[in-house]
Design an enzyme around this catalytic site. Sequence first.
Site, PDB file in Angstrom:
ATOM      1  N   ILE A  98      41.408  48.662  36.720  1.00  0.00           N
ATOM      2  CA  ILE A  98      41.311  47.366  35.489  1.00  0.00           C
ATOM      3  C   ILE A  98      40.045  46.817  35.555  1.00  0.00           C
ATOM      4  O   ILE A  98      39.936  45.939  34.642  1.00  0.00           O
ATOM      5  CB  ILE A  98      42.297  46.344  35.820  1.00  0.00           C
ATOM      6  N   GLY A  99      39.001  47.189  36.446  1.00  0.00           N
ATOM      7  CA  GLY A  99      37.821  46.590  36.157  1.00  0.00           C
ATOM      8  C   GLY A  99      36.584  47.273  36.862  1.00  0.00           C
ATOM      9  O   GLY A  99      37.239  47.989  37.936  1.00  0.00           O
ATOM     10  N   LYS A 143      40.153  45.565  45.237  1.00  0.00           N
ATOM     11  CA  LYS A 143      38.859  45.887  44.845  1.00  0.00           C
ATOM     12  C   LYS A 143      38.361  46.676  45.905  1.00  0.00           C
ATOM     13  O   LYS A 143      38.056  46.195  47.382  1.00  0.00           O
ATOM     14  CB  LYS A 143      38.254  44.289  44.792  1.00  0.00           C
ATOM     15  N   ASP A 175      28.215  32.442  42.602  1.00  0.00           N
ATOM     16  CA  ASP A 175      28.160  33.432  41.490  1.00  0.00           C
ATOM     17  C   ASP A 175      29.258  33.017  40.558  1.00  0.00           C
ATOM     18  O   ASP A 175      29.999  33.711  39.843  1.00  0.00           O
ATOM     19  CB  ASP A 175      28.300  34.967  41.960  1.00  0.00           C
TER      20      ASP A 175
HETATM   21  N1  LIG Z   1      42.425  39.641  40.419  1.00  0.00           N
HETATM   22  C1  LIG Z   1      42.322  40.293  39.601  1.00  0.00           C
HETATM   23  N2  LIG Z   1      43.099  40.089  38.630  1.00  0.00           N
HETATM   24  C2  LIG Z   1      42.698  40.859  37.331  1.00  0.00           C
HETATM   25  N3  LIG Z   1      41.706  41.431  37.018  1.00  0.00           N
HETATM   26  C3  LIG Z   1      40.726  41.508  37.978  1.00  0.00           C
HETATM   27  C4  LIG Z   1      40.874  40.944  39.115  1.00  0.00           C
HETATM   28  N4  LIG Z   1      39.769  41.086  39.883  1.00  0.00           N
HETATM   29  C5  LIG Z   1      38.832  41.768  39.140  1.00  0.00           C
HETATM   30  N5  LIG Z   1      39.518  41.978  37.679  1.00  0.00           N
HETATM   31  C6  LIG Z   1      38.900  42.524  36.752  1.00  0.00           C
HETATM   32  O1  LIG Z   1      37.977  43.516  37.302  1.00  0.00           O
HETATM   33  C7  LIG Z   1      36.546  43.180  36.601  1.00  0.00           C
HETATM   34  C8  LIG Z   1      35.486  43.470  37.910  1.00  0.00           C
HETATM   35  O2  LIG Z   1      35.852  42.554  39.019  1.00  0.00           O
HETATM   36  P1  LIG Z   1      34.781  42.009  39.638  1.00  0.00           P
HETATM   37  O3  LIG Z   1      33.743  41.041  38.619  1.00  0.00           O
HETATM   38  O4  LIG Z   1      35.258  41.138  40.754  1.00  0.00           O
HETATM   39  O5  LIG Z   1      33.788  43.090  40.200  1.00  0.00           O
HETATM   40  P2  LIG Z   1      32.331  43.053  41.135  1.00  0.00           P
HETATM   41  O6  LIG Z   1      31.931  44.268  41.277  1.00  0.00           O
HETATM   42  O7  LIG Z   1      32.155  42.004  41.870  1.00  0.00           O
HETATM   43  O8  LIG Z   1      31.408  42.433  39.667  1.00  0.00           O
HETATM   44  P3  LIG Z   1      30.273  41.519  39.399  1.00  0.00           P
HETATM   45  O9  LIG Z   1      28.962  42.598  39.369  1.00  0.00           O
HETATM   46  O10 LIG Z   1      30.629  40.696  38.186  1.00  0.00           O
HETATM   47  O11 LIG Z   1      30.275  40.865  40.709  1.00  0.00           O
HETATM   48  C9  LIG Z   1      36.625  41.673  36.350  1.00  0.00           C
HETATM   49  O12 LIG Z   1      35.818  41.355  35.281  1.00  0.00           O
HETATM   50  C10 LIG Z   1      38.265  41.888  35.806  1.00  0.00           C
HETATM   51  O13 LIG Z   1      38.225  42.141  34.736  1.00  0.00           O
END
Ligand SMILES: Nc1ncnc2c1ncn2[C@@H]1O[C@H](COP(=O)(O)OP(=O)(O)OP(=O)(O)O)[C@@H](O)[C@H]1O
Length: 374
Positions: A97-98, A119, A216
């Site tokens: 999803i991301g 994650k 952040d």
């Molecule tokens: N709990 C959640 N529920 C639904 N979607 C989520 C959730 N956590 C993250 N996402 C989706 O996944 C994407 C990426 O997650 P996230 O930003 O936490 O990753 P990251 O690697 O920490 O990114 P960043 O580089 O911004 O720190 C988010 O933009 C969101 O679309």
Amino acid sequence: MLSVSEGFWLCCSLVCPCCSSKSKDTSEDPVLSGDSTLLNSLEVGSNSGRTPGTPYRVPPSPSRFSLSPQPNKLEPLNLSLNEIIKLTRNFSSTQVIGKGDFATVYKAELHGGQLIAIKRAKKEHIATIHAEFKNEVELLARIEHRNLVRLLGYTDKGNEFIIITEYVPNGTLREHLDGKYGKILDFSQRLEIAIDVAHGLTYLHHYAEKSIIHRDVKSSNILLTEGFRAKVADFGFARTGPMEADQTHIQTKVKGTVGYVDPEYLKTCKLTVRSDVFSFGILLLEILSARGPVDIKRSDERITVRWAFNKYKEGNERQILDPQMHEVVADLVVKKILALAFKCAAPTRKDRPAMREVVEQLWGIRKDYTSGSS
Ligand SMILES: Nc1ncnc2c1ncn2[C@@H]1O[C@H](COP(=O)(O)OP(=O)(O)OP(=O)(O)O)[C@@H](O)[C@H]1O
Ligand SMILES: *[C@@H]1O[C@H](CO)[C@@H](O)[C@H](O)[C@H]1NC(C)=O
Ligand SMILES: *[C@@H]1O[C@H](CO)[C@@H](O)[C@H](O)[C@H]1NC(C)=O
Ligand SMILES: *[C@@H]1O[C@H](CO)[C@@H](O)[C@H](O)[C@H]1NC(C)=O
């Protein structure tokens, strides 16, 4: 009222030369010194006859759009890596999803039907993330607040680092500001989102005897529920505040996202809760204008806070508002909310309000808005 000199907001470099020095800052920050009288004064919420709220107990919202997220009971999970592999179909791309810089996020459904987000840290970042996050994970897992994405569990077995959180269904705030889903957030929804984020941060800053600094705060870390309420996500960068009473900051390598980072943090590498307040000020401008904090593609001013501040000084504050937002908002409300954003984004920490003051001011603005004062 505002003493802002120009040039302070340019955060073009995240490289901080002073990070390794161990000098001690003696400046006072009442937020970190745990002044409980300040906290108590908040119990006297001013909320026009409704049940008074505090940043810890959200008052009933007058907005017809603001269906609060259900106070659902989310139990901590203790999933093994094998179970996670099953739930994500061995981290199948169909479940993604991301994708962030550091992790890939998968969606999964538990047997009871509950949706969760999984994650998974990218292999090349595991060591760093693990070192940063391990100490805090136990603490963060205990935090329950309706405006904070609930951490349900984690695993660090088998050369993996995986965090499990509640699933928040309705995309990120940034996506909504970009109009990705067609529908444009109206003013009332934006105000509720700002209040939600402020509640979540206030709670973090006052959590137990430690203050937790998010580090952040940005629109892509704000997730929206079906009712368009906000939950603050991504505690990957979160750091707990200093424990000793005389220590008012913690020193870390500079982390954060360009445009949102406290300029004083960049200069000194000293992090306090007021660094989050700065990011919140930038976020508030983003919510109102739909502009990102920095937009290099613009031919006019690229730094949104400076662009907005100039408009504000010229008396053209309405030009700051997202042109896609069509409802009538009284001058007083526009002026007050912008003044609050600039105050939060003040170049100097001591000029920034504490998050709980921000909450109170936003409540006042909501009252002005719903009573239609001009
Ligand atoms: N709990 C959640 N529920 C639904 N979607 C989520 C959730 N956590 C993250 N996402 C989706 O996944 C994407 C990426 O997650 P996230 O930003 O936490 O990753 P990251 O690697 O920490 O990114 P960043 O580089 O911004 O720190 C988010 O933009 C969101 O679309
Ligand atoms: C979690 O599960 C593991 C293995 O299944 C077990 O060893 C551990 O005690 C459990 N922890 C908790 C808190 O239940
Ligand atoms: C999961 O996928 C990896 C490769 O991506 C593979 O090596 C592994 O055997 C798979 N595990 C299961 C249980 O299917
Ligand atoms: C957001 O929620 C609404 C229902 O409140 C739904 O109609 C819409 O499709 C959702 N959008 C996304 C991106 O999930």
